[in-house]
Design a protein around this motif. Sequence first.
Motif, mmCIF file in Angstrom:
data_model
loop_
_atom_site.group_PDB
_atom_site.id
_atom_site.type_symbol
_atom_site.label_atom_id
_atom_site.label_comp_id
_atom_site.label_asym_id
_atom_site.label_seq_id
_atom_site.Cartn_x
_atom_site.Cartn_y
_atom_site.Cartn_z
ATOM 1 N N THR A 126 0.847 -1.194 0.000
ATOM 2 C CA THR A 126 0.000 0.000 0.000
ATOM 3 C C THR A 126 0.880 1.240 0.000
ATOM 4 O OG1 THR A 126 -0.024 0.197 2.420
ATOM 5 C CG2 THR A 126 -1.725 -1.217 1.422
ATOM 6 N N GLU A 127 0.284 2.381 -0.312
ATOM 7 C CA GLU A 127 1.049 3.634 -0.272
ATOM 8 C C GLU A 127 1.594 3.885 1.134
ATOM 9 O OE1 GLU A 127 -1.128 6.947 -1.877
ATOM 10 O OE2 GLU A 127 -1.051 6.133 -3.925
ATOM 11 N N THR A 128 0.797 3.583 2.146
ATOM 12 C CA THR A 128 1.263 3.768 3.524
ATOM 13 C C THR A 128 2.478 2.889 3.801
ATOM 14 O OG1 THR A 128 -0.966 4.308 4.251
ATOM 15 C CG2 THR A 128 0.584 3.620 5.956
ATOM 16 N N ALA A 129 2.445 1.659 3.337
ATOM 17 C CA ALA A 129 3.576 0.745 3.528
ATOM 18 C C ALA A 129 4.792 1.238 2.752
ATOM 19 C CB ALA A 129 3.199 -0.669 3.109
ATOM 20 N N TRP A 130 4.607 1.658 1.503
ATOM 21 C CA TRP A 130 5.733 2.149 0.703
ATOM 22 C C TRP A 130 6.404 3.327 1.404
ATOM 23 C CZ3 TRP A 130 2.177 2.659 -4.152
ATOM 24 C CH2 TRP A 130 1.821 1.383 -4.610
ATOM 25 N N ARG A 131 5.583 4.267 1.906
ATOM 26 C CA ARG A 131 6.121 5.441 2.598
ATOM 27 C C ARG A 131 6.881 4.995 3.858
ATOM 28 N NH1 ARG A 131 5.177 10.933 3.252
ATOM 29 N NH2 ARG A 131 3.482 10.901 1.743
ATOM 30 N N THR A 132 6.278 4.132 4.638
ATOM 31 C CA THR A 132 6.895 3.672 5.886
ATOM 32 C C THR A 132 8.220 2.983 5.603
ATOM 33 O OG1 THR A 132 4.726 3.456 6.936
ATOM 34 C CG2 THR A 132 6.555 2.203 7.914
ATOM 35 N N PHE A 133 8.223 2.065 4.642
ATOM 36 C CA PHE A 133 9.459 1.341 4.329
ATOM 37 C C PHE A 133 10.535 2.290 3.810
ATOM 38 C CE2 PHE A 133 6.654 -2.577 3.562
ATOM 39 C CZ PHE A 133 6.803 -2.995 4.880
ATOM 40 N N ASP A 144 3.689 -5.472 -6.138
ATOM 41 C CA ASP A 144 3.054 -6.021 -7.335
ATOM 42 C C ASP A 144 2.444 -4.892 -8.162
ATOM 43 O OD1 ASP A 144 3.683 -8.669 -6.752
ATOM 44 O OD2 ASP A 144 1.878 -8.956 -5.550
ATOM 45 N N GLN A 145 2.733 -3.652 -7.767
ATOM 46 C CA GLN A 145 2.217 -2.459 -8.441
ATOM 47 C C GLN A 145 3.380 -1.533 -8.811
ATOM 48 O OE1 GLN A 145 -1.413 -0.889 -6.297
ATOM 49 N NE2 GLN A 145 -0.577 -2.237 -4.703
ATOM 50 N N PRO A 146 4.261 -1.973 -9.717
ATOM 51 C CA PRO A 146 5.477 -1.191 -9.980
ATOM 52 C C PRO A 146 5.222 0.228 -10.488
ATOM 53 C CG PRO A 146 5.259 -2.987 -11.555
ATOM 54 C CD PRO A 146 4.200 -3.182 -10.511
ATOM 55 N N TYR A 147 4.262 0.407 -11.381
ATOM 56 C CA TYR A 147 4.012 1.747 -11.914
ATOM 57 C C TYR A 147 3.529 2.683 -10.806
ATOM 58 C CZ TYR A 147 2.104 5.646 -14.523
ATOM 59 O OH TYR A 147 1.832 6.907 -14.972
ATOM 60 N N GLU A 148 2.535 2.224 -10.062
ATOM 61 C CA GLU A 148 1.965 3.048 -9.001
ATOM 62 C C GLU A 148 2.992 3.354 -7.912
ATOM 63 O OE1 GLU A 148 0.656 0.277 -10.236
ATOM 64 O OE2 GLU A 148 -1.356 0.761 -10.962
ATOM 65 N N SER A 149 3.749 2.341 -7.516
ATOM 66 C CA SER A 149 4.727 2.569 -6.445
ATOM 67 C C SER A 149 5.851 3.487 -6.925
ATOM 68 C CB SER A 149 5.282 1.252 -5.908
ATOM 69 O OG SER A 149 6.023 0.572 -6.888
ATOM 70 N N ALA A 150 6.296 3.336 -8.172
ATOM 71 C CA ALA A 150 7.349 4.207 -8.693
ATOM 72 C C ALA A 150 6.882 5.661 -8.706
ATOM 73 C CB ALA A 150 7.770 3.765 -10.088
#
Length: 161
Positions: A126-133, A144-150
């Motif tokens: 999730t966006e929250t997880a990406w930010r936290t990490f 599993d969401q490379p475009y969105e996470s990038a």
Amino acid sequence: QQPLQLLIDIKSEAIETLQAIIAMLSGYPDLILNPDISFVISGNRPPPVKYTDYPDYILFDYQSLEAFLEDTIGGKVALISLNFKNISNWNGEGSLAPADVEKVSATINKAHSLGKPFRFWGCPDTETAWRTFAELGVDFINTDQPYESAHFLKSLYNEMH
């Protein structure tokens, strides 16, 4: 014009499958001789003491925080990865609990003390997880969401700098 790391997640028998991968890659000398391209074996892997038996272009995803058994093995380790579920049961929504922040930070710091970048697998996506990490210093965000996470992480980076 930047280094490229291809993570190959082996789900079948490690040594036989790795031999097949090396045989296939041998037909592509422009790839295997390019110092900016590495092929990193994840999932089922040979034992770490065997890492140096493989060509220079084959590196490994070390899935332990134990110090490397031999100095030479460290050169064959591209990154350290661990299952997030062994550290926390956080689902990526809301804040990571303070006790879990400590455990996650200690895990990342231990990997970095071995001189290697770090990633979690089996983690919230999730966006929250990406930010936290990202804020805690994870080097590779598993998704599993490379475009969105990038896109999200680029915005986050711009926001932080």
